[in-house]
Enzyme design. Structure first.
Site, PDB file in Angstrom:
ATOM      1  N   HIS B  32      42.302  10.363 -15.963  1.00 18.96           N
ATOM      2  CA  HIS B  32      41.919  11.340 -16.129  1.00 18.96           C
ATOM      3  C   HIS B  32      41.624  12.675 -15.737  1.00 18.96           C
ATOM      4  O   HIS B  32      43.403  12.657 -15.248  1.00 18.96           O
ATOM      5  CB  HIS B  32      40.808  10.600 -14.315  1.00 18.96           C
ATOM      6  N   THR B  33      40.993  13.269 -15.285  1.00 14.19           N
ATOM      7  CA  THR B  33      41.201  14.406 -15.506  1.00 14.19           C
ATOM      8  C   THR B  33      41.692  15.087 -13.679  1.00 14.19           C
ATOM      9  O   THR B  33      40.132  14.753 -12.603  1.00 14.19           O
ATOM     10  CB  THR B  33      39.881  15.937 -15.672  1.00 14.19           C
ATOM     11  N   GLN B  34      42.472  15.272 -13.475  1.00 11.65           N
ATOM     12  CA  GLN B  34      42.859  15.103 -11.815  1.00 11.65           C
ATOM     13  C   GLN B  34      42.527  16.829 -11.780  1.00 11.65           C
ATOM     14  O   GLN B  34      42.894  16.780 -10.118  1.00 11.65           O
ATOM     15  CB  GLN B  34      44.227  15.245 -11.683  1.00 11.65           C
ATOM     16  N   SER B  35      42.597  17.694 -12.477  1.00 15.46           N
ATOM     17  CA  SER B  35      42.550  18.892 -12.037  1.00 15.46           C
ATOM     18  C   SER B  35      42.110  20.282 -13.163  1.00 15.46           C
ATOM     19  O   SER B  35      42.122  20.097 -14.325  1.00 15.46           O
ATOM     20  CB  SER B  35      43.089  19.744 -11.589  1.00 15.46           C
ATOM     21  N   TRP B 139      34.483  18.431 -14.052  1.00 17.70           N
ATOM     22  CA  TRP B 139      35.158  20.107 -12.868  1.00 17.70           C
ATOM     23  C   TRP B 139      33.910  21.210 -13.123  1.00 17.70           C
ATOM     24  O   TRP B 139      34.301  21.408 -13.023  1.00 17.70           O
ATOM     25  CB  TRP B 139      36.355  19.742 -13.491  1.00 17.70           C
TER      26      TRP B 139
END
Lengths: 264, 260
Positions: B32-35, B139
């Protein structure tokens, strides 16, 4: 994937000076990129009396040193009719992670309304209290990060107050403070509501001292205690302030008051 | 071209060999998107007596690189709602498509009233909260500006954790530090909203954008600004910051070339 973009300053903290910017990608698995919780600060408090229960909470919402807003209620009517909870008899207060608090409130509210729809009678506070515990416990391994306090009147018309931890342990109490300034307010309540460390005058010294017995307080005294507790907490805790919302549950229904607090 | 449409537009197997599908393998943990990667900076907004003003610059940064300089971060949903996006731009584009499909569904449905800002905020907040609960966050930090069910000004925020709040003035990212104190001087509480007219609010938000351009290194002087009132949405997507003065720069002491 992450190594491709390592030229940007690292997420963890300041790294805008060129000497600090890492030249090589950090080796090994990157762990824990996303933490799903935050603390929105604030404090809540509940006190029950002979024929009433008072719940209170400040209205400040914070993230870190920022104030998100000066008016974000932490007190919610549960049950009753429609989106405004007309005629509700139960109040839930939640403090901690506000998004979880809202989700929890919405679930409990739906359950209490469905109970009325399916059974044709209002849910008792004790039943609602146990149901809330089950909701929290069901998410034991990814908890709602909130300290909940539930208030209402029991079947005998006495004030009922239940407090919870994030995973559903619960207990009926006379009074409870929760949230950021709980450690400041709770000792004050122990002394002023449950008369801890108070003794009968002239009852002697040492082991002869007689503890002053706790008894339900009149509504006016409790309202003043709540205001004093919060004005004091505001002085010493930066996450508490802006406004004090109170809900007073009596047999006549729920009365709501708002008192401004210091905004600094 | 051969008789196998599946192969059209692909490298020919007889020339390049069979396609190596190992790139697409789905074994191993889901990532998954971590940043965030390409990001937009602050969004600022303020209520006034007849509606809401919202603004965001047109820059999408790639770390400290000003990568895309014509990215519109305000999205008009309908005649009474505008959404402002801070944070990851690809997640913004996903939400944009999601809002498109929602809008189409709404227009085909038989409901008589259009979704207002309050409705849309509830929807987006639930999307954000669901995604954070799946450990797959979008995000972004969103501001939803417009009118509520009673045609009153509405302004609220939703972030990647699903946290929501409303206030007479709101700002995301760097704006929460720099713009919010300026906006709160004019709009300290809900009561003061009634005393502020459109002209004052627009001037205020433009002033906040200027301060952000002076001090936010990931900002730009081209920006979008929208005013939402009962008469509809007035959206300008190519505004330029006016009346900049860099006089203050020489007053700054403590860093830079001067010694003291």
């Amino acid at each position: 994937m992450a190594s491709v973009f390592s030229g940007a300053p690292p997420q963890g903290g300041p790294g805008y000076s060129f000497t600090q910017t890492p030249r090589a990608a950090p080796s090994g698995e990157r762990q824990h990129g996303f933490y799903p919780y935050t603390d929105n600060g604030g404090s809540t408090l509940g006190i029950s009396g002979a024929d009433f229960t008072i719940l209170a909470g400040d209205t400040r919402s914070t993230s870190g040193y920022n104030i998100n807003t000066r008016y974000a209620p932490k007190l919610f009517k549960i049950g009753g009719e429609g989106p405004d909870n007309k005629g509700a008899q139960i109040v839930l207060s939640v403090v901690g992670f506000a998004a979880d608090g809202d989700a929890l409130k919405e679930r409990l509210d739906t359950i209490v309304k469905m109970y009325k729809y399916q059974h044709g009678k209002n849910m008792t506070v004790s039943a609602c209290a146990q149901r809330l515990s089950h909701i929290l416990y069901n998410k034991r391994f990814f908890p709602y990060y909130v300290h909940a306090i539930l208030g209402g009147l029991d079947e005998e018309g006495k004030g009922a107050l239940y407090s919870y931890d994030p995973v559903g342990s619960y207990e009926r109490e006379q009074c409870r403070a929760a949230g950021a300034a709980a450690s400041l307010i709770m000792p004050f309540l122990d002394n002023q509501v449950n008369f801890k460390n108070q003794y009968m005058p002239g009852s002697g010294t040492g082991h002869n001292l007689q503890a002053r017995q706790a008894q339900p307080l009149p509504q006016n005294d409790v309202e003043e205690l709540v205001r004093d507790a919060f004005t004091s907490a505001v002085e010493r805790h930066i996450e508490v302030g802006d406004g004090l919302q109170m809900m007073i549950i009596t047999r006549d229904g729920i009365a709501e008051t708002f008192t401004p607090l210091k905004k600094d | 071209m051969n008789h196998l449409p599946q192969a059209w537009g692909r490298p020919r197997d007889d020339v390049y060999g069979a396609y190596d599908h190992s790139h697409f393998q789905t074994s191993g943990p889901i990532q998954h998107t971590q940043s965030p990667i390409v990001t937009g900076t602050s969004v600022v907004a303020a209520k006034f007596k007849d509606g809401v003003v919202i603004a965001a610059d047109n820059l999408a940064s790639y770390g400290s690189l000003a990568r895309f300089t014509d990215v519109k971060r305000l999205r008009k949903f309908n005649d009474q709602v505008v959404v402002g996006f801070g944070g990851d731009v690809s997640d913004m584009q996903y939400l944009d498509r999601l809002l498109n499909s929602l809008d189409i569904r709404e227009n085909y449905s038989s409901s008589e009233t259009a979704l207002n800002a309050k409705n849309l905020h509830t929807y987006l907040a639930k999307v954000m909260y669901k995604r954070r609960s799946d450990f797959n966050p979008l995000w972004n930090h969103l501001l939803i500006a417009g009118l509520d069910g009673e045609d009153k000004p509405f302004l609220a925020s939703a972030d990647l954790l699903g946290t929501t709040f409303t206030s007479p003035t709101l700002a995301t990212g760097f704006g929460a530090h720099l713009a919010q104190p300026i906006l709160r001087r004019t709009l300290p509480d809900d009561a003061s909203v009634e005393d502020v007219d459109q002209e004052t609010a627009v001037k205020l938000v433009k002033e906040a954008m200027k301060v952000l351009f002076y001090r936010d290194a990931r900002s730009m002087d081209r920006y979008s600004i929208a005013v939402i009132t009962k008469t509809g949405v007035e959206l300008h997507e190519d505004e330029k910051l006016e009346n900049q003065s860099w006089q203050f720069a020489e007053q700054i002491r403590g860093y830079g070339t001067q010694v003291n």
